[in-house]
Design a protein around this motif. Sequence first.
Motif, short mmCIF file in Angstrom:
data_model
loop_
_atom_site.label_atom_id
_atom_site.label_comp_id
_atom_site.label_asym_id
_atom_site.label_seq_id
_atom_site.Cartn_x
_atom_site.Cartn_y
_atom_site.Cartn_z
N GLY A 160 5.85 -3.20 -7.24
CA GLY A 160 5.66 -1.56 -6.65
C GLY A 160 6.77 -0.62 -7.26
N ARG A 161 7.83 -1.24 -7.92
CA ARG A 161 8.33 -0.21 -8.65
C ARG A 161 8.02 0.19 -9.84
NH1 ARG A 161 13.58 1.74 -9.02
NH2 ARG A 161 14.68 2.01 -11.05
N GLN A 162 7.37 -0.72 -10.70
CA GLN A 162 6.65 -0.49 -11.82
C GLN A 162 5.66 0.36 -11.60
OE1 GLN A 162 8.17 -1.36 -14.49
NE2 GLN A 162 6.50 -0.85 -16.15
N TYR A 163 4.91 0.23 -10.65
CA TYR A 163 3.81 1.06 -10.32
C TYR A 163 4.21 2.38 -10.06
CZ TYR A 163 -0.52 2.79 -8.07
OH TYR A 163 -1.49 3.65 -7.72
N ALA A 164 5.20 2.71 -9.11
CA ALA A 164 5.75 4.12 -9.09
C ALA A 164 6.29 4.69 -10.44
CB ALA A 164 7.03 3.81 -8.14
N ASP B 250 16.02 -5.35 3.33
CA ASP B 250 15.30 -6.53 2.62
C ASP B 250 13.88 -6.19 2.76
OD1 ASP B 250 17.48 -8.57 2.51
OD2 ASP B 250 17.63 -8.12 4.50
N ALA B 251 13.30 -5.53 3.53
CA ALA B 251 11.89 -5.15 3.13
C ALA B 251 11.78 -3.78 4.17
CB ALA B 251 11.14 -6.25 4.40
N LEU B 252 10.89 -3.16 3.96
CA LEU B 252 10.37 -1.65 4.63
C LEU B 252 9.21 -1.79 5.17
CD1 LEU B 252 11.44 0.27 1.16
CD2 LEU B 252 12.85 -0.02 3.03
N TYR B 253 9.16 -1.14 6.35
CA TYR B 253 7.96 -0.67 7.24
C TYR B 253 7.17 0.62 7.06
CZ TYR B 253 5.16 -0.02 11.49
OH TYR B 253 4.09 0.17 12.34
N ARG C 102 -8.77 3.07 4.11
CA ARG C 102 -8.94 2.66 2.62
C ARG C 102 -8.01 3.32 1.62
NH1 ARG C 102 -14.75 2.61 1.44
NH2 ARG C 102 -14.46 4.04 -0.29
N GLY C 103 -7.83 2.69 0.60
CA GLY C 103 -7.07 3.26 -0.34
C GLY C 103 -5.60 2.67 -0.31
N ASP C 104 -5.41 1.41 0.15
CA ASP C 104 -4.18 0.85 0.44
C ASP C 104 -3.29 0.69 -0.94
OD1 ASP C 104 -1.84 -0.75 1.00
OD2 ASP C 104 -3.03 -2.15 1.95
N PRO C 105 -2.38 1.56 -1.04
CA PRO C 105 -1.55 1.65 -2.36
C PRO C 105 -0.45 0.57 -2.57
CG PRO C 105 -0.74 3.24 -0.82
CD PRO C 105 -1.78 2.72 -0.08
N ILE C 106 -0.22 -0.12 -1.22
CA ILE C 106 0.72 -1.43 -1.16
C ILE C 106 -0.23 -2.70 -1.79
CG2 ILE C 106 2.27 -2.76 0.08
CD1 ILE C 106 2.66 0.47 -0.26
N TYR D 6 9.19 4.41 -1.11
CA TYR D 6 9.44 2.83 -1.01
C TYR D 6 8.95 2.13 -2.09
CZ TYR D 6 9.46 3.29 4.50
OH TYR D 6 9.81 3.50 5.64
N LEU D 7 7.92 2.40 -2.69
CA LEU D 7 7.47 1.46 -4.04
C LEU D 7 8.58 1.84 -5.27
CD1 LEU D 7 3.83 2.59 -4.44
CD2 LEU D 7 4.65 0.33 -3.76
N LEU D 8 9.40 2.89 -5.32
CA LEU D 8 10.33 2.94 -6.35
C LEU D 8 11.48 2.23 -5.92
CD1 LEU D 8 11.09 4.51 -8.99
CD2 LEU D 8 12.16 6.20 -7.69
N SER D 9 11.67 1.92 -4.66
CA SER D 9 12.98 1.20 -4.19
C SER D 9 13.04 -0.31 -4.52
CB SER D 9 13.01 1.29 -2.81
OG SER D 9 12.02 0.44 -2.02
N GLY D 10 11.99 -0.83 -4.94
CA GLY D 10 12.02 -2.20 -5.56
C GLY D 10 11.95 -3.10 -4.49
N ARG D 11 11.71 -2.64 -3.07
CA ARG D 11 11.91 -3.60 -2.03
C ARG D 11 10.34 -3.89 -1.38
NH1 ARG D 11 15.90 -4.36 -3.86
NH2 ARG D 11 17.85 -3.71 -2.99
N PRO D 12 10.14 -5.08 -0.83
CA PRO D 12 8.68 -5.39 -0.44
C PRO D 12 8.33 -4.67 0.79
CG PRO D 12 10.37 -7.15 0.21
CD PRO D 12 11.12 -6.25 -0.97
N ILE D 13 7.24 -4.20 1.01
CA ILE D 13 6.72 -3.33 1.99
C ILE D 13 5.84 -4.28 3.06
CG2 ILE D 13 5.59 -1.12 2.58
CD1 ILE D 13 6.40 -0.41 -0.33
N LEU D 14 6.08 -3.87 4.53
CA LEU D 14 5.15 -4.63 5.23
C LEU D 14 4.48 -3.30 5.62
CD1 LEU D 14 4.14 -6.42 7.38
CD2 LEU D 14 6.09 -5.78 8.82
N HIS D 15 3.10 -3.37 5.32
CA HIS D 15 2.07 -2.13 5.60
C HIS D 15 1.09 -2.37 6.90
CE1 HIS D 15 -0.51 0.99 3.51
NE2 HIS D 15 0.12 1.61 4.56
N SER D 16 1.41 -1.78 7.88
CA SER D 16 0.43 -1.75 8.96
C SER D 16 -0.56 -0.66 8.95
CB SER D 16 1.42 -1.64 10.36
OG SER D 16 0.46 -1.74 11.34
N PHE D 17 -1.82 -1.23 8.18
CA PHE D 17 -2.56 -0.19 7.72
C PHE D 17 -4.30 -0.90 7.75
CE2 PHE D 17 -4.93 1.76 4.06
CZ PHE D 17 -5.13 3.08 4.49
#
Length: 417
Positions: free
Chosen positions: A388-392, A307-310, A345-349, A331-342
């Motif tokens: 995210g998928r579209q960006y990938a 359901d989501a990716l870490y 600089r330069g956060d792609p999510i 992760y982005l190509l998968s089309g799943r929302p991403i939980l980004h612990s970051f």
Amino acid sequence: MRSNPTVWLVHQEATTPETGNGGRVYYYARELARRGCSVYLVAASWHHLMSAPPDLPNEGVVHKKEIESNLRVAWIRMRSYGNAHSRLRILSWFLFGWRLRRNAAAISETPDVIIASSPPLIGVGTAQALARRFGAKSILDIRDIWPVTLEKIGSISHHNPLVMMMRHLERKAYDNADHITSNLEHARRHLEAFGVDSDRFTWLPNGVPVEDVAGGENASNEPVRDVGPSAFVVGYAGTIGLSNALEYLLDAASLLEVESSVQFILYGDGKDRQRLERIVEERGITNVRFKGVIEKRHVMEALQGCDALYLGWADSSLYDFGIGASKISEYLLSGRPILHSFSGRGDPIARCAAGVTVPAGDPAAIAEGVRRLQAMDPAHRREMGARGRQYALQKLDYRVLGAELFNVIERFRARDE
């Protein structure tokens, strides 16, 4: 009319899809070949990242194999050395450089451009020496900034003799490169301290070979539903090591344990896996499962079963230069929302609004991020994943990125005419 160049891509620890995961250097090599370049991927015949080393004849040091039109691998015969942390691995860096230097003529075609990928740095020095010998242009591709990463993440002393040697090699590599590329968006901030002008740098992120990856935007969640039909599944796929900040995820999982509908699935292996499994067992954390390594062709299926990716990182100034893990594009190509612990600089999510970003190294914030994603309307989560998928697809397909590298080569070849 100027003919397309002969390009050598030198990376001791490169793999092809047949010998490992392929990866950045292989896919850039493939795209250059498809644009008419005569390409040689120069790599060691054995290293710790290989799952199926090539079967080579008993005689000779260099063995060439054609992969597809215009793309050949030149395997440099090397002995096995155990694992990534073996001291024999360090010895292999010197041996690879020595064997490449002595046997470069066996690769046959004289290069117009040599692209050397770092780390390891010792092979970079050899590749740049060969560029001078052949009168070729030299491109340095930085996948990870050594020795800074070893100091900040590996906690190796600044005065360690190996680190001091690498620092010397690093400076020489920057000085001797005609152009520098990196998967780290803000690497230029590091390069400026070495006197590298901004016009000598191009950001080329890690991509994804979209044509080779299965899985569509609306793939089902069936693959991991052994955790229960109502579970909210947070997944991770990749190396299980120190730099992946998975201990913070286990702490967050412990905080969420009373919320029984949340389950964590970890795919992969690495130096830290056994230690983290012991933590789960000793603390009695019941909502975390380690699934082990999955074949590359099944990674997208596994990601889309969540359901989501870490995606997590340590809270370190190292990441002020950006991040470049290959799992980002997957992760982005998968089309799943991403939980980004970051916290760098330069956060792609955040750039493509494909998930939720929380501070690095903060289990409570990670747990709250999971709650936020779980509480969202499923349509909102799908929208995040779709962005995210579209960006990938638009920015991170290796067919797109390969064209950018080809243009870099063509620009500085044109200046010489």
